[in-house]
Motif scaffolding. Structure first.
Motif, PDB file in Angstrom:
ATOM      1  N   LEU A  37       0.903  -1.282   0.354  1.00 16.55           N
ATOM      2  CA  LEU A  37       0.109   0.026  -0.019  1.00 16.55           C
ATOM      3  C   LEU A  37       0.959   1.594   0.142  1.00 16.55           C
ATOM      4  CD1 LEU A  37      -2.934  -0.886   2.465  1.00 16.55           C
ATOM      5  CD2 LEU A  37      -2.927  -0.961  -0.413  1.00 16.55           C
ATOM      6  N   TRP A 316      -2.660   7.132   4.249  1.00 17.21           N
ATOM      7  CA  TRP A 316      -3.466   7.019   3.215  1.00 17.21           C
ATOM      8  C   TRP A 316      -5.176   7.568   3.063  1.00 17.21           C
ATOM      9  CZ3 TRP A 316      -3.509   2.693  -0.432  1.00 17.21           C
ATOM     10  CH2 TRP A 316      -4.432   2.712  -0.977  1.00 17.21           C
ATOM     11  N   VAL A 320      -5.033   9.819  -0.362  1.00 18.20           N
ATOM     12  CA  VAL A 320      -5.415   9.030  -1.730  1.00 18.20           C
ATOM     13  C   VAL A 320      -6.790  10.003  -1.605  1.00 18.20           C
ATOM     14  CG1 VAL A 320      -7.006   6.826  -1.922  1.00 18.20           C
ATOM     15  CG2 VAL A 320      -4.452   6.397  -1.198  1.00 18.20           C
ATOM     16  N   PHE A 452     -10.840   5.174  -7.764  1.00 17.77           N
ATOM     17  CA  PHE A 452     -10.271   3.619  -7.058  1.00 17.77           C
ATOM     18  C   PHE A 452     -10.782   4.228  -5.914  1.00 17.77           C
ATOM     19  CE2 PHE A 452      -7.011   3.072  -4.383  1.00 17.77           C
ATOM     20  CZ  PHE A 452      -6.519   2.182  -4.170  1.00 17.77           C
ATOM     21  N   PHE A 453     -10.920   5.234  -5.505  1.00 19.33           N
ATOM     22  CA  PHE A 453     -11.242   5.385  -4.137  1.00 19.33           C
ATOM     23  C   PHE A 453     -13.003   5.129  -3.628  1.00 19.33           C
ATOM     24  CE2 PHE A 453     -14.307   7.887  -1.301  1.00 19.33           C
ATOM     25  CZ  PHE A 453     -14.074   7.842  -0.089  1.00 19.33           C
ATOM     26  N   TYR A 456     -12.514   1.528  -3.345  1.00 18.94           N
ATOM     27  CA  TYR A 456     -11.808   1.113  -2.625  1.00 18.94           C
ATOM     28  C   TYR A 456     -12.798   0.756  -1.130  1.00 18.94           C
ATOM     29  CZ  TYR A 456      -9.533   2.720   2.424  1.00 18.94           C
ATOM     30  OH  TYR A 456      -9.630   2.908   3.075  1.00 18.94           O
ATOM     31  N   VAL A 459     -15.224  -2.190  -0.962  1.00 15.09           N
ATOM     32  CA  VAL A 459     -14.603  -3.324  -0.671  1.00 15.09           C
ATOM     33  C   VAL A 459     -13.962  -3.149   0.883  1.00 15.09           C
ATOM     34  CG1 VAL A 459     -12.554  -4.233  -1.169  1.00 15.09           C
ATOM     35  CG2 VAL A 459     -13.459  -3.311  -2.780  1.00 15.09           C
ATOM     36  N   LEU A 460     -14.134  -1.815   1.159  1.00 10.19           N
ATOM     37  CA  LEU A 460     -13.558  -1.871   2.897  1.00 10.19           C
ATOM     38  C   LEU A 460     -14.554  -1.993   3.491  1.00 10.19           C
ATOM     39  CD1 LEU A 460     -11.431  -0.848   5.013  1.00 10.19           C
ATOM     40  CD2 LEU A 460     -12.057   2.044   4.452  1.00 10.19           C
TER      41      LEU A 460
END
Length: 496
Positions: A37, A316, A320, A452-453, A456, A459-460
């Motif tokens: 990461l 992060w 991000v 992307f965020f 992600y 999924v998080l």
């Protein structure tokens, strides 16, 4: 003060810590997360850039791709990896952390007791992140008023972006090492435990790498040797402090730096970058204003503070989550009224769900007899606690995650169908001029970065929901089965 001290003195001896198995793929997963990461942060930064385009052109032509060409396109520093670190940048970043710490200690704040620990005690927390943030942002506003988009903070952050990432990465690693080493001084089972220290259920597996990653100690704290301030002001809960201060506010400061960059480059500011920044700023300030709500989150009541949370809070989140406005700083996009209305609709729905559900949960956990909770139906569990089966939490067991995810759409949607390439031309003065344009070849490929965020984060939240479910199954047993037979949906009512 005397009654509280007496309570701590009488606190039960350290109980036998609860122990759980591996998560996130165990030691191998921890290795991938720690090194993968941090590398990904730099990859996202270089491959979507203001030198050649977003993405770098060679990535769309793999047949002609070469390392030397790619380095040229991404603006790889001449000094190589050594140039990723700069001592002066690191010292300035540390000064930002110090400022946040000073404001925490000396600004007045609300002192709140946390949830009950396994040893039956409760820790006290001081909350003043919101006024601290307003004070810092006001100072930045004054600097911008005096110097405009050339204010040193804005130019310094953009010009030294990679070095700022490295500085925060070093700080988060140092903190993770510190709390890992400190965790070995937690009292053994049966020993007196006046400071109410505990090991995190999943953080003492015996595997050093995994425990360093996941966090051995729950609620790791330090007490600063500062005279003339009360105990709450000089006691720092490292996890809560990192979650609510440097990273969250740093995310907004980076967004503001990106807006200043757009203005320096083009002489105007687009509604897309303003909209994305406003939504993100509102999310952060709302969270800071509701700061005590953090005490009922899984990060505080269940997870230890290790590299995972240290990296997540300090690296992060800010680096991000600001990718969208960083993209828009280079490629200015003007949204139509229809586009703005659509984004506002999605965001409004998300916020209504998120804040409504979280407020309901916090009120219920603190006082289920609160008059505002009279209409809420619940079931009594054998553990002594109650589970809501109406209101927001009657719609889905983790309905707040749906609201959180819907709000996150407003960060990425203003970037549209993303992608641009940088072309150079000679202007009327004979100088080289760079311009970001969108061609059919690159259109859509930039979404890999600006959306992307969104992927992600979804999924998080699904992964976190799975962890929540497992924790609740262990805690409530048959009562959880009864509860899930009533509230069937996990996150999205009627769908999932």
């Amino acid at each position: 003060m005397a009654p509280r001290k007496d309570f701590k003195a009488k606190a039960m001896a350290q109980p036998v810590p609860e122990k759980r198995g591996y998560e996130f793929g165990g030691p191998l997963g921890a290795f991938v997360f720690i090194f993968g990461l941090s590398t990904l942060i730099y990859i996202l930064t270089f491959l979507c850039n203001d030198v050649s385009g977003c993405p770098a052109p060679s990535l769309l032509n793999p047949a002609t791709l070469s390392l030397d060409k790619l380095k040229e396109e991404v603006g790889w520093p001449q000094g190589g990896l050594k140039a990723f670190f700069d001592i002066r940048v690191t010292l300035w970043v540390l000064s930002y952390y110090l400022l946040s710490l000073i404001l925490y200690v000396f600004l007045p704040g609300e002192v709140v007791e946390g949830t009950e620990l396994a040893c039956k005690g409760r820790l006290r927390y001081k909350f003043n992140a919101f006024p601290s943030a307003i004070l810092i942002l006001s100072g930045l506003a004054l600097g911008t008023y005096a110097y405009g988009s050339d204010f040193i903070v804005w130019t310094y952050l953009w010009d030294n972006y990679v070095q700022v990432i490295t500085a925060n990465l070093m700080i988060c690693t140092a903190l993770a090492v510190f709390v890992y080493v400190k965790s070995f001084s937690v009292p053994a089972p049966g020993q007196p435990n006046p400071e109410l220290r505990e090991l995190a259920p999943g953080g003492h597996t015996g595997n050093a790498l995994y425990d360093f990653f996941i966090g051995r100690e729950l609620n790791s704290r330090v007490q600063l040797p500062i005279p003339f301030v009360d105990e709450a002001s000089r006691t720092i809960d490292i996890n809560v402090w990192c979650e609510m201060r440097p990273g969250l506010l740093g995310w907004i400061i980076l967004n503001l730096s990106n807006i200043a960059r757009q203005y320096r480059t083009y002489g105007y500011i687009t509604n897309s970058i303003v909209l994305s920044t406003l939504f993100q700023t509102f999310y952060v300030l709302d969270g800071l204003y509701m700061e005590p709500a953090v005490l009922t989150t899984m990060d505080v009541i269940m997870d230890g503070f290790g590299y995972m949370l240290s990296f997540g809070h300090l690296v992060w989140v800010p680096f991000v989550y600001n990718i969208q406005t960083r993209y828009l700083a280079v490629f200015p996009l003007e949204l139509s009224l229809k586009g703005i209305f659509s984004i506002l609709t999605v965001t409004g729905a998300g916020y209504t769900i998120f804040r409504g559900a979280n407020n309901q949960k916090n009120r219920f956990r603190r006082d289920s007899n609160d008059p505002r909770m009279k209409h809420i139906k619940c079931i009594q569990t054998s553990s002594g606690s109650k589970l809501m089966i109406s209101g927001w939490w009657g719609l889905a067991r983790h309905i707040n995650y749906l609201g959180d995810w819907l709000m996150s759409w407003s960060y990425s949607l203003p970037t549209g169908v993303a992608g641009y390439t940088i072309i150079e031309s000679i202007n009327s003065s004979g100088n080289v001029q760079k311009q970001a344009i969108q061609t059919p070849e690159v259109r859509g490929w930039g979404m890999v970065f600006t959306y992307f965020f969104l992927l992600y984060f979804g999924v998080l939240l699904i992964h976190r929901e799975g962890r929540d479910e497992e924790k609740c199954r262990r805690k409530y047993g048959a009562d959880w089965q009864r509860y899930t037979s009533i509230v069937r949906s996990r996150i999205v009512p009627g769908i999932y």
